[in-house]
Each structure stands twice: as C-alpha cells, then as structure tokens.
Design a protein around this motif. Structure first.
Motif, PDB file in Angstrom:
ATOM      1  N   GLY A  28       0.824  -1.195   0.000  1.00 32.86           N
ATOM      2  CA  GLY A  28       0.000   0.000   0.000  1.00 32.86           C
ATOM      3  C   GLY A  28       0.862   1.250   0.000  1.00 32.86           C
ATOM      4  N   VAL A  29       0.197   2.390   0.121  1.00 35.14           N
ATOM      5  CA  VAL A  29       0.913   3.667   0.117  1.00 35.14           C
ATOM      6  C   VAL A  29       1.874   3.751   1.288  1.00 35.14           C
ATOM      7  CG1 VAL A  29       0.647   6.173   0.252  1.00 35.14           C
ATOM      8  CG2 VAL A  29      -0.975   4.822  -1.079  1.00 35.14           C
ATOM      9  N   ALA A  30       1.458   3.239   2.455  1.00 38.61           N
ATOM     10  CA  ALA A  30       2.301   3.311   3.654  1.00 38.61           C
ATOM     11  C   ALA A  30       3.616   2.564   3.450  1.00 38.61           C
ATOM     12  CB  ALA A  30       1.553   2.760   4.860  1.00 38.61           C
ATOM     13  N   TRP A  31       3.559   1.408   2.770  1.00 35.09           N
ATOM     14  CA  TRP A  31       4.788   0.647   2.526  1.00 35.09           C
ATOM     15  C   TRP A  31       5.718   1.418   1.597  1.00 35.09           C
ATOM     16  CZ3 TRP A  31       3.287  -5.223   1.755  1.00 35.09           C
ATOM     17  CH2 TRP A  31       2.604  -5.661   2.904  1.00 35.09           C
ATOM     18  N   SER A  32       5.141   1.987   0.552  1.00 34.15           N
ATOM     19  CA  SER A  32       5.935   2.754  -0.409  1.00 34.15           C
ATOM     20  C   SER A  32       6.577   3.966   0.260  1.00 34.15           C
ATOM     21  CB  SER A  32       5.047   3.194  -1.569  1.00 34.15           C
ATOM     22  OG  SER A  32       5.765   4.004  -2.459  1.00 34.15           O
ATOM     23  N   GLU A  33       5.805   4.651   1.102  1.00 35.47           N
ATOM     24  CA  GLU A  33       6.344   5.823   1.807  1.00 35.47           C
ATOM     25  C   GLU A  33       7.439   5.415   2.780  1.00 35.47           C
ATOM     26  OE1 GLU A  33       3.029   7.806   3.592  1.00 35.47           O
ATOM     27  OE2 GLU A  33       2.643   9.031   1.806  1.00 35.47           O
ATOM     28  N   ALA A  34       7.277   4.256   3.414  1.00 32.30           N
ATOM     29  CA  ALA A  34       8.306   3.775   4.342  1.00 32.30           C
ATOM     30  C   ALA A  34       9.612   3.506   3.603  1.00 32.30           C
ATOM     31  CB  ALA A  34       7.827   2.510   5.048  1.00 32.30           C
ATOM     32  N   GLU A  35       9.524   2.878   2.417  1.00 30.20           N
ATOM     33  CA  GLU A  35      10.732   2.615   1.634  1.00 30.20           C
ATOM     34  C   GLU A  35      11.396   3.913   1.200  1.00 30.20           C
ATOM     35  OE1 GLU A  35       8.965   0.145  -1.402  1.00 30.20           O
ATOM     36  OE2 GLU A  35       9.989  -1.628  -0.603  1.00 30.20           O
ATOM     37  N   THR A  36      10.564   4.899   0.791  1.00 25.85           N
ATOM     38  CA  THR A  36      11.104   6.199   0.379  1.00 25.85           C
ATOM     39  C   THR A  36      11.796   6.899   1.542  1.00 25.85           C
ATOM     40  OG1 THR A  36       9.340   6.425  -1.260  1.00 25.85           O
ATOM     41  CG2 THR A  36      10.518   8.437  -0.645  1.00 25.85           C
ATOM     42  N   ALA A  37      11.167   6.824   2.726  1.00 23.79           N
ATOM     43  CA  ALA A  37      11.751   7.449   3.912  1.00 23.79           C
ATOM     44  C   ALA A  37      13.073   6.792   4.290  1.00 23.79           C
ATOM     45  CB  ALA A  37      10.773   7.367   5.079  1.00 23.79           C
ATOM     46  N   VAL A  38      13.145   5.477   4.153  1.00 23.86           N
ATOM     47  CA  VAL A  38      14.390   4.760   4.459  1.00 23.86           C
ATOM     48  C   VAL A  38      15.491   5.183   3.492  1.00 23.86           C
ATOM     49  CG1 VAL A  38      15.502   2.492   4.401  1.00 23.86           C
ATOM     50  CG2 VAL A  38      13.336   2.781   5.581  1.00 23.86           C
ATOM     51  N   ALA A  57       2.266 -11.039   4.647  1.00 21.07           N
ATOM     52  CA  ALA A  57       2.900 -10.181   3.643  1.00 21.07           C
ATOM     53  C   ALA A  57       3.654  -9.030   4.309  1.00 21.07           C
ATOM     54  CB  ALA A  57       1.854  -9.646   2.675  1.00 21.07           C
ATOM     55  N   ALA A  58       3.008  -8.440   5.325  1.00 17.05           N
ATOM     56  CA  ALA A  58       3.650  -7.335   6.036  1.00 17.05           C
ATOM     57  C   ALA A  58       4.894  -7.807   6.777  1.00 17.05           C
ATOM     58  CB  ALA A  58       2.661  -6.698   7.010  1.00 17.05           C
ATOM     59  N   SER A  59       4.835  -9.012   7.306  1.00 12.32           N
ATOM     60  CA  SER A  59       5.978  -9.576   8.024  1.00 12.32           C
ATOM     61  C   SER A  59       7.170  -9.728   7.087  1.00 12.32           C
ATOM     62  CB  SER A  59       5.593 -10.932   8.624  1.00 12.32           C
ATOM     63  OG  SER A  59       6.697 -11.498   9.291  1.00 12.32           O
ATOM     64  N   GLN A  60       6.911 -10.237   5.857  1.00 11.40           N
ATOM     65  CA  GLN A  60       7.985 -10.391   4.879  1.00 11.40           C
ATOM     66  C   GLN A  60       8.525  -9.031   4.430  1.00 11.40           C
ATOM     67  OE1 GLN A  60       9.417 -13.328   4.025  1.00 11.40           O
ATOM     68  NE2 GLN A  60       8.078 -14.139   5.640  1.00 11.40           N
ATOM     69  N   PHE A  61       7.609  -8.069   4.254  1.00 14.95           N
ATOM     70  CA  PHE A  61       8.030  -6.730   3.830  1.00 14.95           C
ATOM     71  C   PHE A  61       8.901  -6.058   4.890  1.00 14.95           C
ATOM     72  CE2 PHE A  61       7.138  -2.165   4.337  1.00 14.95           C
ATOM     73  CZ  PHE A  61       7.773  -1.693   3.204  1.00 14.95           C
ATOM     74  N   ILE A  62       8.453  -6.125   6.154  1.00 11.66           N
ATOM     75  CA  ILE A  62       9.224  -5.502   7.237  1.00 11.66           C
ATOM     76  C   ILE A  62      10.572  -6.197   7.406  1.00 11.66           C
ATOM     77  CG2 ILE A  62       9.297  -5.052   9.716  1.00 11.66           C
ATOM     78  CD1 ILE A  62       7.457  -3.197   8.246  1.00 11.66           C
ATOM     79  N   GLY A  63      10.585  -7.532   7.282  1.00 14.96           N
ATOM     80  CA  GLY A  63      11.851  -8.264   7.371  1.00 14.96           C
ATOM     81  C   GLY A  63      12.821  -7.834   6.291  1.00 14.96           C
ATOM     82  N   SER A  64      12.300  -7.655   5.067  1.00 20.88           N
ATOM     83  CA  SER A  64      13.142  -7.189   3.957  1.00 20.88           C
ATOM     84  C   SER A  64      13.623  -5.761   4.193  1.00 20.88           C
ATOM     85  CB  SER A  64      12.345  -7.271   2.654  1.00 20.88           C
ATOM     86  OG  SER A  64      13.067  -6.717   1.586  1.00 20.88           O
ATOM     87  N   LEU A  65      12.736  -4.907   4.708  1.00 14.44           N
ATOM     88  CA  LEU A  65      13.097  -3.518   4.999  1.00 14.44           C
ATOM     89  C   LEU A  65      14.178  -3.462   6.076  1.00 14.44           C
ATOM     90  CD1 LEU A  65      12.086  -0.646   4.127  1.00 14.44           C
ATOM     91  CD2 LEU A  65      10.740  -0.643   6.229  1.00 14.44           C
ATOM     92  N   TYR A  66      14.040  -4.308   7.094  1.00 18.00           N
ATOM     93  CA  TYR A  66      15.037  -4.352   8.161  1.00 18.00           C
ATOM     94  C   TYR A  66      16.401  -4.793   7.625  1.00 18.00           C
ATOM     95  CZ  TYR A  66      11.978  -3.599  12.218  1.00 18.00           C
ATOM     96  OH  TYR A  66      11.141  -3.050  13.162  1.00 18.00           O
ATOM     97  N   ARG A  67      16.408  -5.770   6.725  1.00 20.70           N
ATOM     98  CA  ARG A  67      17.682  -6.241   6.161  1.00 20.70           C
ATOM     99  C   ARG A  67      18.361  -5.135   5.361  1.00 20.70           C
ATOM    100  NH1 ARG A  67      14.975 -10.809   4.749  1.00 20.70           N
ATOM    101  NH2 ARG A  67      14.997 -10.218   2.531  1.00 20.70           N
ATOM    102  N   SER A  68      17.540  -4.396   4.599  1.00 20.97           N
ATOM    103  CA  SER A  68      18.080  -3.283   3.813  1.00 20.97           C
ATOM    104  C   SER A  68      18.715  -2.234   4.720  1.00 20.97           C
ATOM    105  CB  SER A  68      16.960  -2.653   2.981  1.00 20.97           C
ATOM    106  OG  SER A  68      17.397  -1.464   2.369  1.00 20.97           O
ATOM    107  N   ILE A  69      18.043  -1.920   5.817  1.00 16.70           N
ATOM    108  CA  ILE A  69      18.567  -0.931   6.769  1.00 16.70           C
ATOM    109  C   ILE A  69      19.863  -1.438   7.401  1.00 16.70           C
ATOM    110  CG2 ILE A  69      18.118   0.225   8.973  1.00 16.70           C
ATOM    111  CD1 ILE A  69      15.150   0.301   8.190  1.00 16.70           C
TER     112      ILE A  69
END
Length: 385
Positions: free
Chosen positions: A232-242, A293-305
C-alpha cells in the motif's frame, strides 16, 4: 648621569625628571608589553586571515595491525598509553599554526637571554593566544559551525588537539621567575567547548533525520498498515523514507569519516543510526496484528537498513558497541522471517537474548495464527518470565 649633569648646568629643573630618564626606566616594561602585543597580533591574524576550512591530518593511527595482531598484553599496554596519544584525525591549519606560535613564544620565554620579567609576559601571551582562539573562532564561524557537520567535527578536533597539547606545555617550557607554569587549567575548558559543538551538531542531525522519517505520518501509517496483505501507500512511503534517511546518513559519513578520530566517528554515527532503528522498531513491537505479507516486507526492509548501516562503520568495528539498538533490531528482523519451529529452535539456543520474553510473546501473538505449537511456545515464554 646625563640628567645630573644637565641639572648642574641648570638646563633642567632640579625637581624635574627628564623624559628620557623616564623612558629608560620604563623601557624593559614597554619592551615586554610590545612583545606580548606582537604575539597576540600574530594570533589574531592567523585566526582572521587563514581559511578555517583548510585542514591537515595529525595524530597517531591505531597501533593494531591486521597482519600482525597484538597480544592481549600489548593491547592492555596500548589502552594505558592511549591517555598520552592523540588519535589520528583532521585539524584546521589555523589550530596547527596557532599551536606553533604558542610553542615559539614559550621557547623564547625560556631562552637564556630573555629577562625574567619578559619571560612572564611571553608566558602570559601564550596563554592569551589560546583564549583568543576560544573567543574568535566560534564567533566568526558561528553559522558554519551550526550547519556544516564537517566544520563542527574539525572544531571539535581542534579543541581536543589544543587540550591535548595543554597537558604537557607547562612541563616542556618551565618559565623563569614563575612559581607555577601550567596550561592544564585550559584542558577541561577546551574539551567542554569541543564536546558542546559536537553535541549540538548531533542534536541537529538527529532532528533532521526524524524530519526525513516523518514519524507522525510514515511510521504511524506503517503501524496501521501492518495488518494489510498487499502493498500500500504506507509501505511505499516507508521505503522512500528509508532511502532518504540512508542518503542523509551517507552525507554525514562523508563529512565525518577520516576527519573525526575513529572511535569518535563510530560513537557519533552509532547515535544517529539508533534514531533510525528505534523509529522502525516501535511500530512492529507495538503492533497487535501483522499479516504474513507485512511480516515479509518488514523483514526485507530491516535487512536493507542493516546492510546500509553496516557500511557506515569500519568492517573491524563491533557495531553493537556503538549502536545500542543494533542487536535488538537485528533479532526482531530475523524473527519476522522465521516460522514457529525456527523460533522454537532459536529459543532453545538462546538467540533472542536481546529482546524480553514479553516482547517476543507479543510478536508471536501478532504474527502467527492460533495453533497448538503457538500455545506451547507462548507457555514456554511465560515460564521464562
């Protein structure tokens, strides 16, 4: 004397002191004062006419060599001797030239052909040069010190450099006619001044990092979207913010790495990385429902960080020593990509020591559906509490 002869010839009044006699009597004092003023004028010229942005490298690098590692005894000795060692970093040409002037002044003060009264005036001038630095540099560079990370780091290094020199200057140059010749009283003053400038810059950078992440919109939006099964938009904004925060940290690292001493750089960068990690830990640990899905997304975001933040430090650094949330963040990221069996195995191996049993229980409740395996795992965690 010439004055007595002139008075006897009635060229001078008997009660009148000739101006030349007065000049001769005051000459030593006037000469010493002139020397002092000349030194202070040179100090002011150094600080007002030289570019404060120009730097040089000074100090000693770490004595440890990767090809020939030190023994524990050598490491212990190095820790004791580090008190007397100035770590390798960049200092301004201004600070370097000023300390040269101070040393030259002190050398002249202890010279054999220098009168005791003049020695004391030169000693006073040397101390006043350092006082002028504390007064002039923060004043004429106020705006840049508040906004430019690199210049704040250089000023911090300058203050540390001068404080380090002040610890031994009095011992190097014992001034004639002075019971106590010391610069040690200036050490805490310089250290406090440098630390204050660096802490102000860290506060500013933490604030800018938080503004990039916009916790009221992005982090809170991410928390509400964790129950979603699709992007969703929140996921996209989170990636942009990161990505924005990573870019900001890269700019700061470029300004500080190689300029600050290695240990100071690691601690400063660790405090900024902590801001990023804590902001992304909060919504996950407080969430009541996290979809697969959110769990996988957050896990991927955490790895990127994690991968990006690890590049901000030297590869020999133990990041957890400088970033208090590092191991905690890493553990939560791993849990989000595990199944219940993996979590059970990890629990038996003691892999989750960085989060509490209550936090792990809440994470399991919000991530996994009700099952016998989940109930058994929660019971085991309840017993640990």
């Amino acid at each position: 004397s010439l004055q007595d002869t002139l008075q006897q010839c009635h060229f001078l009044n008997q009660q009148e002191e000739w101006f030349l006699t007065t000049f001769v009597k005051d000459y030593p004092t006037r000469y010493c004062e002139k020397k002092r003023n000349n030194v202070l004028s040179q100090a002011r010229l150094i600080m007002t006419h030289m570019d404060y942005h120009s730097t040089i490298q000074t100090g000693e690098d770490s004595l440890e060599n990767e090809k020939d590692p030190l023994t524990e005894e050598q490491k212990e000795l190095n820790r004791y001797m580090s008190v007397f060692t100035f770590q390798k970093c960049s200092i301004s040409v201004v600070a370097n030239e000023l300390l040269k002037l101070v040393r030259e002044t002190m050398k002249e003060a202890i010279a054999e052909d220098t009168a005791a009264a003049c020695s004391q005036q030169l000693y006073r001038a040397a101390r006043e040069c350092l006082d002028v630095f504390r007064a002039v540099i923060p004043s004429i560079n106020r705006q840049d010190l508040q906004t430019l990370p690199r210049l704040a780091a250089i000023f911090h290094n300058d203050c540390t450099y001068l404080a380090h020199a002040c610890t031994t200057l009095g011992l190097e140059f014992p001034v004639k006619g002075t019971a106590i010749c010391t610069f040690v009283d200036m050490v805490p003053v310089f250290r406090e001044l440098g630390n204050s400038a660096m802490m102000d810059m860290l506060k500013r950078q933490r604030h800018e990092l938080i503004m990039i992440l916009s916790p009221e919109r992005i982090i809170d939006g991410l928390e509400k979207s964790l129950r979603m099964n699709e992007s969703g938009v929140a996921w996209s904004e989170a990636e942009t913010a990161v990505r924005g925060s990573q870019h900001h940290l890269n700019l700061i690292a470029r300004a500080w790495r190689g300029n600050l001493p290695k240990d100071v750089y690691a601690r400063a960068m660790g405090s900024l990385v902590d801001v990023l990690l804590c902001l992304f830990l909060r919504p996950v640990l407080q969430a009541d429902d996290i979809s697969e899905a959110a769990s996988q997304f957050i896990g991927s975001l955490y790895r990127s960080i994690q991968l990006h933040c690890a590049d901000l430090f030297d590869r020999n650094d133990i990041i957890a020593n400088y970033c208090t949330s590092w191991d905690r963040f890493k553990t939560v990221g791993e849990i989000l990509q595990m199944n219940l069996t993996d979590i059970q195995d990890g629990l038996s191996m003691g892999k989750f020591v960085n989060i509490t049993a209550a936090e792990l229980s809440h994470l399991i409740l919000s991530t996994f559906d009700d099952s016998e395996k989940r109930r058994n795992l929660l019971h085991a965690l309840a017993v640990q509490e």
